[in-house]
Design an enzyme around this catalytic site. Structure first.
Site, PDB file in Angstrom:
ATOM      1  N   PHE A  34     -50.823  39.838 -28.583  1.00  0.00           N
ATOM      2  CA  PHE A  34     -51.099  38.396 -28.549  1.00  0.00           C
ATOM      3  C   PHE A  34     -52.186  38.149 -27.518  1.00  0.00           C
ATOM      4  CE2 PHE A  34     -48.361  34.569 -29.891  1.00  0.00           C
ATOM      5  CZ  PHE A  34     -48.291  34.991 -31.211  1.00  0.00           C
TER       6      PHE A  34
ATOM      7  N   GLN B 188     -52.844  22.339 -23.987  1.00  0.00           N
ATOM      8  CA  GLN B 188     -53.369  23.452 -24.770  1.00  0.00           C
ATOM      9  C   GLN B 188     -53.803  22.994 -26.156  1.00  0.00           C
ATOM     10  OE1 GLN B 188     -50.878  27.106 -26.078  1.00  0.00           O
ATOM     11  NE2 GLN B 188     -52.339  27.719 -24.506  1.00  0.00           N
TER      12      GLN B 188
ATOM     13  N   HIS C 165     -54.784  24.576 -29.557  1.00  0.00           N
ATOM     14  CA  HIS C 165     -54.681  25.873 -30.246  1.00  0.00           C
ATOM     15  C   HIS C 165     -55.912  26.064 -31.121  1.00  0.00           C
ATOM     16  CE1 HIS C 165     -53.187  29.206 -32.570  1.00  0.00           C
ATOM     17  NE2 HIS C 165     -52.085  29.255 -31.827  1.00  0.00           N
TER      18      HIS C 165
ATOM     19  N   LEU D 116     -50.283  24.579 -37.866  1.00  0.00           N
ATOM     20  CA  LEU D 116     -50.684  25.768 -37.117  1.00  0.00           C
ATOM     21  C   LEU D 116     -50.811  27.007 -37.993  1.00  0.00           C
ATOM     22  CD1 LEU D 116     -50.950  26.986 -34.140  1.00  0.00           C
ATOM     23  CD2 LEU D 116     -48.661  27.837 -34.558  1.00  0.00           C
TER      24      LEU D 116
ATOM     25  N   GLU E 299     -51.196  32.607 -34.025  1.00  0.00           N
ATOM     26  CA  GLU E 299     -52.004  33.608 -33.339  1.00  0.00           C
ATOM     27  C   GLU E 299     -51.665  35.015 -33.846  1.00  0.00           C
ATOM     28  OE1 GLU E 299     -52.714  32.603 -29.331  1.00  0.00           O
ATOM     29  OE2 GLU E 299     -52.444  34.656 -28.647  1.00  0.00           O
TER      30      GLU E 299
ATOM     31  N   ARG F  92     -56.213  31.327 -25.347  1.00  0.00           N
ATOM     32  CA  ARG F  92     -56.442  30.231 -26.311  1.00  0.00           C
ATOM     33  C   ARG F  92     -57.516  29.238 -25.874  1.00  0.00           C
ATOM     34  NH1 ARG F  92     -50.170  29.141 -28.141  1.00  0.00           N
ATOM     35  NH2 ARG F  92     -50.059  31.056 -29.326  1.00  0.00           N
TER      36      ARG F  92
ATOM     37  N   HIS G 172     -51.664  21.349 -29.061  1.00  0.00           N
ATOM     38  CA  HIS G 172     -50.578  22.262 -29.417  1.00  0.00           C
ATOM     39  C   HIS G 172     -49.434  22.257 -28.409  1.00  0.00           C
ATOM     40  CE1 HIS G 172     -48.693  25.697 -31.251  1.00  0.00           C
ATOM     41  NE2 HIS G 172     -48.836  26.447 -30.178  1.00  0.00           N
TER      42      HIS G 172
ATOM     43  N   ARG H 133     -51.295  28.170 -21.027  1.00  0.00           N
ATOM     44  CA  ARG H 133     -50.155  28.998 -21.435  1.00  0.00           C
ATOM     45  C   ARG H 133     -50.624  30.140 -22.317  1.00  0.00           C
ATOM     46  NH1 ARG H 133     -46.595  29.338 -26.057  1.00  0.00           N
ATOM     47  NH2 ARG H 133     -47.720  27.684 -27.137  1.00  0.00           N
TER      48      ARG H 133
HETATM   49  C1  LIG Z   1     -46.307  25.089 -34.682  1.00  0.00           C
HETATM   50  C2  LIG Z   1     -45.903  25.688 -33.370  1.00  0.00           C
HETATM   51  C3  LIG Z   1     -45.788  27.070 -33.242  1.00  0.00           C
HETATM   52  C4  LIG Z   1     -45.401  27.640 -32.027  1.00  0.00           C
HETATM   53  N1  LIG Z   1     -45.268  28.996 -31.933  1.00  0.00           N
HETATM   54  C5  LIG Z   1     -44.853  29.544 -30.755  1.00  0.00           C
HETATM   55  C6  LIG Z   1     -44.638  30.954 -30.641  1.00  0.00           C
HETATM   56  O1  LIG Z   1     -44.790  31.715 -31.581  1.00  0.00           O
HETATM   57  N2  LIG Z   1     -44.249  31.437 -29.445  1.00  0.00           N
HETATM   58  C7  LIG Z   1     -44.058  30.632 -28.355  1.00  0.00           C
HETATM   59  O2  LIG Z   1     -43.709  31.144 -27.304  1.00  0.00           O
HETATM   60  N3  LIG Z   1     -44.227  29.294 -28.472  1.00  0.00           N
HETATM   61  C8  LIG Z   1     -44.611  28.736 -29.620  1.00  0.00           C
HETATM   62  N4  LIG Z   1     -44.790  27.380 -29.709  1.00  0.00           N
HETATM   63  C9  LIG Z   1     -44.361  26.522 -28.603  1.00  0.00           C
HETATM   64  C10 LIG Z   1     -42.842  26.392 -28.629  1.00  0.00           C
HETATM   65  O3  LIG Z   1     -42.360  26.559 -29.931  1.00  0.00           O
HETATM   66  C11 LIG Z   1     -42.354  25.036 -28.109  1.00  0.00           C
HETATM   67  O4  LIG Z   1     -42.930  24.792 -26.873  1.00  0.00           O
HETATM   68  C12 LIG Z   1     -40.858  25.060 -27.979  1.00  0.00           C
HETATM   69  O5  LIG Z   1     -40.245  25.434 -29.173  1.00  0.00           O
HETATM   70  C13 LIG Z   1     -40.287  23.731 -27.521  1.00  0.00           C
HETATM   71  O6  LIG Z   1     -38.897  23.879 -27.485  1.00  0.00           O
HETATM   72  P1  LIG Z   1     -37.971  22.813 -26.756  1.00  0.00           P
HETATM   73  O7  LIG Z   1     -36.568  23.304 -26.861  1.00  0.00           O
HETATM   74  O8  LIG Z   1     -38.493  22.527 -25.406  1.00  0.00           O
HETATM   75  O9  LIG Z   1     -38.170  21.486 -27.617  1.00  0.00           O
HETATM   76  P2  LIG Z   1     -37.983  21.183 -29.185  1.00  0.00           P
HETATM   77  O10 LIG Z   1     -37.719  22.388 -29.980  1.00  0.00           O
HETATM   78  O11 LIG Z   1     -39.103  20.300 -29.558  1.00  0.00           O
HETATM   79  O12 LIG Z   1     -36.648  20.353 -29.215  1.00  0.00           O
HETATM   80  C14 LIG Z   1     -36.593  19.050 -28.690  1.00  0.00           C
HETATM   81  C15 LIG Z   1     -35.203  18.516 -28.935  1.00  0.00           C
HETATM   82  O13 LIG Z   1     -35.054  17.314 -28.228  1.00  0.00           O
HETATM   83  C16 LIG Z   1     -34.504  16.330 -29.064  1.00  0.00           C
HETATM   84  N5  LIG Z   1     -34.985  15.030 -28.576  1.00  0.00           N
HETATM   85  C17 LIG Z   1     -36.251  14.668 -28.257  1.00  0.00           C
HETATM   86  N6  LIG Z   1     -36.275  13.393 -27.825  1.00  0.00           N
HETATM   87  C18 LIG Z   1     -35.003  12.952 -27.853  1.00  0.00           C
HETATM   88  C19 LIG Z   1     -34.389  11.718 -27.537  1.00  0.00           C
HETATM   89  N7  LIG Z   1     -35.076  10.666 -27.089  1.00  0.00           N
HETATM   90  N8  LIG Z   1     -33.059  11.605 -27.717  1.00  0.00           N
HETATM   91  C20 LIG Z   1     -32.317  12.638 -28.181  1.00  0.00           C
HETATM   92  N9  LIG Z   1     -32.861  13.837 -28.495  1.00  0.00           N
HETATM   93  C21 LIG Z   1     -34.186  13.990 -28.326  1.00  0.00           C
HETATM   94  C22 LIG Z   1     -34.939  16.692 -30.463  1.00  0.00           C
HETATM   95  O14 LIG Z   1     -34.008  16.199 -31.388  1.00  0.00           O
HETATM   96  C23 LIG Z   1     -34.904  18.219 -30.390  1.00  0.00           C
HETATM   97  O15 LIG Z   1     -33.607  18.677 -30.687  1.00  0.00           O
HETATM   98  C24 LIG Z   1     -45.168  26.810 -30.919  1.00  0.00           C
HETATM   99  C25 LIG Z   1     -45.296  25.423 -31.038  1.00  0.00           C
HETATM  100  C26 LIG Z   1     -45.674  24.861 -32.254  1.00  0.00           C
HETATM  101  C27 LIG Z   1     -45.841  23.378 -32.352  1.00  0.00           C
END
Ligand SMILES: Cc1cc2nc3c(=O)[nH]c(=O)nc-3n(C[C@H](O)[C@H](O)[C@H](O)COP(=O)(O)OP(=O)(O)OC[C@H]3O[C@@H](n4cnc5c(N)ncnc54)[C@H](O)[C@@H]3O)c2cc1C
Length: 610
Positions: A115, A235, A237, A247, A250, A283, A348, A383
């Site tokens: 990566f 970031q 992407h 997306l 990568e 990135r 991203h 990142r």
């Molecule tokens: C398309 C894409 C591909 C990616 N690929 C990678 C990868 O391969 N490797 C890597 O390391 N990172 C990757 N990333 C980054 C990474 O996936 C994210 O940063 C990470 O998954 C975020 O996880 P999280 O648990 O913080 O939030 P999320 O998975 O976004 O979860 C947020 C949660 O909070 C809840 N929520 C939000 N607001 C409220 C509210 N007001 N009240 C109640 N609930 C709420 C939602 O319901 C959800 O359950 C990628 C990101 C994207 C967008």
């Protein structure tokens, strides 16, 4: 109105929230999750490429830490970075033991791929659907343990006491709006509230983030008095589909995909953007190269470049990147087995967020944050791909355990206003912050200090807010939101300059003023997305202002923050974290130290080349 009581409340059920809940449960707490989406619909499910973990012979967490500090352009905090890299292997293996279907080599061992910005192929993956498998694996554990999940509950505000200094305040819970019924509920947490609400990508018009990514947690924590850290580092992407922002992982470049300009040149090498790593440079480097190519007239329609993976062959593509074939075909009408995919940079990931220490704790007692909404500072100014998923599981677990009362060690990172080393020095072109602030303390604050009465008082204030929005015959939030997204995309993107940033602040102020007259036109109480999105729009405005203010102040070029007229990283002046705190409705800009001292070495800032 119902009051629910648990030891630990986890807000959000993506990767960070699920891991926090499992850890708190394992530590003996009565834990509940409150989430606006069903857990497996969380945005973590969109993660494609993988999880960085130094698992294999020949690799070492020290090398992962070095790559991460370099990738961060030396704005990561070494204690947090080292914790990430040390704990990631065991957390990744824990997922494997829970049954996560990682891709494997012929001999049955878990596969790892290269990566961007990594000195070793240490990205562990499950096809191009790593996040989907990660979510399902952990949700199974939540179900198995009987952890209570309140889903389709939109958390509107935190219930926090109102002492003048944030460090003296306590968070006793939060207020949820039941999306199914329209009822408001109070959630009391005797141990702690863990925010795991994901990123704020909806500030931008062209983003890889889903519509639910509105950064509610950041905005709520900010208004409760927790500083937002390093928000100017966004970031972009380099490989998103031009028409939708979807997306293209990568992983495509990791497997050998090549970027071409309209002259047919492999521009990453041809124009010296990254002579060693080419397409697999960090990135920020690749995103800037693409925009430069388009600006020089060497792009395709819609300022895109081409990403070609045909030479990898159908068998390898189908085995390792099958999802990409579907995404490109369904969302761009391009079959990547037959032609190159048009791609361009898109918002991203938000490197900044809610300031925490290594235990996920904020400066407000009982309030934690983990995952993309948090900034423990492992990503600094940029990142590395594959470093967000390990952050979710490493710091999700630590926050969950700590909130459940376990001793997870003394943090080295100091949080809250007492860590201030210097005030900000910037002249915004307009007044910032609340339009009319009558509050003498943070927004969510309330005077009475028993947990139940703090939650009840906040519940009452939120009920009034909902009633007011429902009764106002005002403008629609969507107009305000799209103007905000347009100005952020036009002025606070890959390349930034003073005039553009000032224009963005003027536009944000205008959005804030118009927001005073928003109203909800849908009168129903069930599944009222108009109401939810109206509340989310305010959260986006608050964060956009913090981000743009930090970007205007930072007159240097570091990581993802490029500033016209300031083409060097300036460690003398700018080796410091940006903090913005909501001080009685007024954004207070200040700075704190970056910690470069690791366990047994100092990460001396070097020139960052790939
Ligand atoms: C398309 C894409 C591909 C990616 N690929 C990678 C990868 O391969 N490797 C890597 O390391 N990172 C990757 N990333 C980054 C990474 O996936 C994210 O940063 C990470 O998954 C975020 O996880 P999280 O648990 O913080 O939030 P999320 O998975 O976004 O979860 C947020 C949660 O909070 C809840 N929520 C939000 N607001 C409220 C509210 N007001 N009240 C109640 N609930 C709420 C939602 O319901 C959800 O359950 C990628 C990101 C994207 C967008």
């Amino acid at each position: 109105m119902t009051l629910y009581e648990h030891d630990v409340i986890v807000v959000g059920a993506g990767g960070a929230g699920l891991r926090a809940a499992i850890a708190a449960h394992e530590s003996g707490a009565d834990v509940a999750m409150v989430t606006k989406l069903h857990p497996v619909r969380s945005h973590t499910g969109a993660a494609e490429g993988g999880i960085n973990a130094a698992l294999k012979d020949g690799d070492d967490w020290h090398d992962h830490a070095y790559d991460t500090m370099k990738g961060s352009d030396y704005l990561g905090d070494a204690p947090a970075v080292e914790t990430l890299c040390k704990d990631s292997p065991q957390e990744t293996m824990q997922l494997e033991h829970w049954g996560m279907a990682f891709s494997r080599e012929e001999d049955g061992r878990v596969s790892q791929r290269p990566f961007g910005g990594l000195s070793f192929p240490r990205t562990t993956y499950a096809g191009a659907e790593t996040g989907h498998h990660l979510l399902h694996t952990m949700y199974e554990q939540v179900v198995k343990r009987g952890i209570q999940v309140y889903d389709e509950q939109y958390v509107m505000e935190l219930a926090v006491t109102d002492e003048p200094e944030p460090e003296a305040r306590t968070c006793y819970g939060c207020i949820g709006y039941d999306i199914k019924t329209g009822e408001l509920n109070g959630f009391i947490a005797s141990g702690g509230v863990v925010l795991a609400t994901g990123g704020p990508g909806q500030m931008y018009a062209h983003t890889t983030n889903a519509v639910a990514q509105t950064g509610d947690g950041q905005a709520m924590a900010y208004r409760a008095g927790v500083p937002l850290q390093d928000m100017e580092f966004v970031q972009f992407h380099p490989t998103t589909l031009p028409s939708t922002g979807v997306l293209i992982s990568e992983g495509v470049r990791g497997e050998g995909g090549i970027l071409y300009n309209s002259e047919g040149e492999r521009f990453m090498f041809e124009y010296g953007y990254a002579n060693n790593d080419g397409e697999l440079a960090s990135r920020d480097v690749v995103a800037r190269a693409e925009v430069t190519e388009a600006n020089a007239g060497r792009g395709f329609e819609d300022d895109a470049v081409h990403l070609d993976m045909r030479h990898l062959g159908e068998e390898r593509i189908t085995d390792r990147l099958e999802n990409i074939i579907h995404l490109a075909t369904d969302f761009e009408g391009v079959n990547p087995l037959e032609e190159p995919m048009p791609v361009k940079p898109g918002q991203h990931y938000e490197m900044g967020g809610i300031e925490t220490d290594e235990n996920g704790e904020t400066c407000i007692s009982g309030l934690y944050a983990a995952g993309e909404c948090a900034c423990v500072s492992v990503h600094g100014a940029n990142r590395l791909g594959g470093n967000a998923l390990p952050e979710l599981i490493v710091f999700g677990a630590r926050a969950g355990r700590h909130a459940a009362g376990e001793d997870t060690g003394t943090p080295q990172i100091e949080t809250g206003p007492s860590a201030r080393i210097e005030d900000g020095d910037v002249e915004p072109p307009v007044e910032l912050g609340a339009v009319k602030s009558t509050s003498t303390v943070a927004d969510g604050g309330t005077k009475d200090d028993s947990p139940r009465s703090v939650v009840n008082a906040t519940l009452e204030a939120e009920r009034e807010r909902v009633d007011r929005l429902m009764e106002t015959d005002g403008i629609n939030h969507a107009d305000v939101r799209s103007d905000l997204q347009e100005t952020m995309t036009a002025n606070v993107n890959v390349f930034r300059n003073e005039d553009g940033l000032k224009q963005a602040l003027r536009d944000i102020r205008d959005c804030r003023e118009r927001y005073q007259s928003v109203g909800v036109s849908d009168p129903s109480r069930t599944y009222n997305t108009d109401l939810i999105q109206t509340i989310e729009t305010r959260n986006l405005i608050d964060q956009a202002e913090v981000l743009t203010l930090g970007a205007l102040a930072r007159t240097e070029f570091r990581g993802a923050h490029w500033r016209q007229g300031y083409q060097e990283r300036d460690d003398e002046e700018w080796l410091k974290h940006t903090m913005v705190a909501w001080n009685n409705g007024d954004p207070d800009l200040y700075y704190t130290d970056v910690l470069l001292e690791g366990e047994d070495k100092r990460y001396e800032p070097k020139i960052r080349s790939y």
